[in-house]
Write a protein that holds these residues in place. Structure first.
Motif, PDB file in Angstrom:
ATOM      1  N   ARG A 174       7.324   0.168   7.426  1.00 55.73           N
ATOM      2  CA  ARG A 174       6.836  -0.013   8.787  1.00 55.73           C
ATOM      3  C   ARG A 174       5.330  -0.221   8.708  1.00 55.73           C
ATOM      4  O   ARG A 174       4.638   0.558   8.046  1.00 55.73           O
ATOM      5  CB  ARG A 174       7.137   1.207   9.664  1.00 55.73           C
ATOM      6  N   PHE A 211      12.048   7.264  16.743  1.00 59.62           N
ATOM      7  CA  PHE A 211      12.612   6.995  15.427  1.00 59.62           C
ATOM      8  C   PHE A 211      13.184   8.244  14.756  1.00 59.62           C
ATOM      9  O   PHE A 211      13.786   8.160  13.695  1.00 59.62           O
ATOM     10  CB  PHE A 211      11.563   6.363  14.510  1.00 59.62           C
ATOM     11  N   VAL A 299       8.438  -4.148  16.903  1.00 66.47           N
ATOM     12  CA  VAL A 299       8.651  -3.077  17.885  1.00 66.47           C
ATOM     13  C   VAL A 299       7.319  -2.790  18.569  1.00 66.47           C
ATOM     14  O   VAL A 299       6.298  -2.637  17.893  1.00 66.47           O
ATOM     15  CB  VAL A 299       9.142  -1.773  17.211  1.00 66.47           C
ATOM     16  N   THR A 308      11.858  -4.571  21.424  1.00 68.23           N
ATOM     17  CA  THR A 308      11.900  -5.101  20.077  1.00 68.23           C
ATOM     18  C   THR A 308      11.960  -6.618  20.146  1.00 68.23           C
ATOM     19  O   THR A 308      12.227  -7.205  21.211  1.00 68.23           O
ATOM     20  CB  THR A 308      13.114  -4.593  19.274  1.00 68.23           C
ATOM     21  N   GLU A 331      19.066  -7.615  14.032  1.00 72.63           N
ATOM     22  CA  GLU A 331      18.437  -6.330  13.722  1.00 72.63           C
ATOM     23  C   GLU A 331      17.625  -5.822  14.902  1.00 72.63           C
ATOM     24  O   GLU A 331      17.590  -4.613  15.168  1.00 72.63           O
ATOM     25  CB  GLU A 331      17.552  -6.469  12.483  1.00 72.63           C
ATOM     26  N   LYS A 334      20.073  -4.341  17.419  1.00 71.57           N
ATOM     27  CA  LYS A 334      20.624  -3.063  16.956  1.00 71.57           C
ATOM     28  C   LYS A 334      19.558  -1.962  16.971  1.00 71.57           C
ATOM     29  O   LYS A 334      19.841  -0.818  17.354  1.00 71.57           O
ATOM     30  CB  LYS A 334      21.229  -3.237  15.566  1.00 71.57           C
ATOM     31  N   MET A 335      18.319  -2.316  16.584  1.00 72.92           N
ATOM     32  CA  MET A 335      17.264  -1.310  16.609  1.00 72.92           C
ATOM     33  C   MET A 335      16.949  -0.886  18.039  1.00 72.92           C
ATOM     34  O   MET A 335      16.754   0.309  18.320  1.00 72.92           O
ATOM     35  CB  MET A 335      15.996  -1.819  15.931  1.00 72.92           C
ATOM     36  N   ARG A 338      19.481   1.594  19.140  1.00 72.32           N
ATOM     37  CA  ARG A 338      19.265   2.915  18.515  1.00 72.32           C
ATOM     38  C   ARG A 338      18.090   3.640  19.152  1.00 72.32           C
ATOM     39  O   ARG A 338      18.170   4.844  19.447  1.00 72.32           O
ATOM     40  CB  ARG A 338      19.019   2.754  17.012  1.00 72.32           C
TER      41      ARG A 338
END
Length: 351
Positions: A174, A211, A299, A308, A331, A334-335, A338
């Protein structure tokens, strides 16, 4: 339901209609089961996406219009049809690879509506397709980029200034640039100890709240080669960066630096931190795009909603060919799902 409720569908913006965003949106929906994607609603441009899917021979899209006030139903509709919240759009076609300032209102309107509806608790987060800033500038857009525009929308909603922070995230890296869309020769003057401290504090807070990193470890890059060699290669690392790190450590943050950027991104170094904070755009983005070009996710931290985006641009050179890689958008979706499920900040809170 509240902003960020993970049970709600996500918003997906149309992005630049002439770029690869429309075909990526179509690919994501058509391959939703294979890719394991959460439900999402396209904000504006449904016919553009359907036409691009046909032109690229991706398949036929069965669009279903949804309206504000009943967007939660899109989650069940998503199993069979592509939910679209339509916006007013200019007459005339969108041509792949050919920008048109007449489409600028659709692009910015899609972003604004996605943010507004997420903050209203109708959608769980915002996923943005790439935009073409040059085209938007020609139409009067006054923000340096997506991140700054999102920050302005959040500030208007909350009634006070919001500091949006760009993070690029991959499977094992990151990165966060302290300064973003400014010329390289403007970076030293733009950097300040307070800006570095504020950026790291936002990074730590969001790593914890969204996170699930309970004790974030932050590595901070120096500005100059070898982190300035004790001030012999520029004074910024001694006079600006090091004092910020000292302040953060005094507050109890697990922060190291300033570190030489050229030794921060090999595998062993990456295992020692949860995020790398860098001084300028390319110092952060070159390593993440080298390591995770097709799967990295952009992000935006510091916002009162999840946002995102794919970690790539409009790719005009391949728009309309069907060759675009949907992996980064997948991705990002999906992120976002989450993060919306994980987040521990209350809706509307200052972030």
């Amino acid at each position: 339901m509240t902003a960020g409720d993970g049970s709600l569908p996500l918003a997906l913006t149309i992005g630049e209609p002439a770029g690869i965003g429309p075909e990526l949106a179509a690919m994501a929906f058509l391959r939703r089961e294979e890719l394991g994607l959460p439900p999402f609603v396209l904000i504006g441009g449904g016919e553009i996406v359907a036409e691009r899917a046909r032109a690229c021979r991706l398949g036929e899209l069965e669009l279903v219009r949804v309206e504000a006030g009943s967007l939660s139903a899109a989650a069940s509709l998503f199993q069979t049809s592509f939910p679209v919240l339509e916006l007013a759009s200019p007459s005339g076609p969108s041509i792949a690879g050919k920008t048109d300032t007449a489409q600028a209102g659709l692009v910015t309107g899609s972003i604004e509506a996605a943010v507004r509806l997420t903050l209203a608790g109708e959608l769980s987060g915002v996923v943005t397709n790439p935009i073409c800033k040059e085209t938007l500038y020609a139409a009067g857009f006054r923000y340096p980029g997506h991140t700054e525009y999102l920050g302005a929308l959040a500030s208007d909603h909350l009634g006070h200034a919001v500091h949006p922070v760009m993070m690029l995230a991959g499977a094992d890296l990151r990165v966060v640039p302290v300064t973003v869309h400014i010329p390289l020769n403007a970076v030293p003057d733009a950097l300040s100890t307070d800006l570095i401290v504020e950026t790291v504090e936002i990074v730590v807070r969001d790593l914890r709240s969204r996170f699930g990193v309970d004790a974030p470890r932050i590595a901070v890059a120096g500005l100059n080669p070898h982190a300035g060699e004790g001030g012999t290669i520029g004074r910024e690392d001694v006079e600006t960066v090091a004092p910020a790190i000292a302040q953060l450590q005094a507050k109890g943050f697990d922060v190291r630096g300033p570190l030489p950027a050229d030794t921060m991104f090999h595998a062993r170094a990456r295992s020692g931190y949860d995020a790398a904070v860098c001084m300028y755009h390319d110092q952060a983005l070159i390593p993440i795009k080298t390591i995770a070009f097709d799967t990295g996710v952009n992000v935006t931290l510091g916002l009162p909603f999840v946002r995102t985006s794919p970690d790539h641009g409009t790719a005009f050179d391949i728009a309309g060919t069907g060759k675009a890689n949907v992996a980064s958008l997948a991705e990002a979706l999906k992120m976002a799902a989450r993060l919306a499920t994980n987040q521990r900040i209350p809706a509307g809170a200052s972030a």
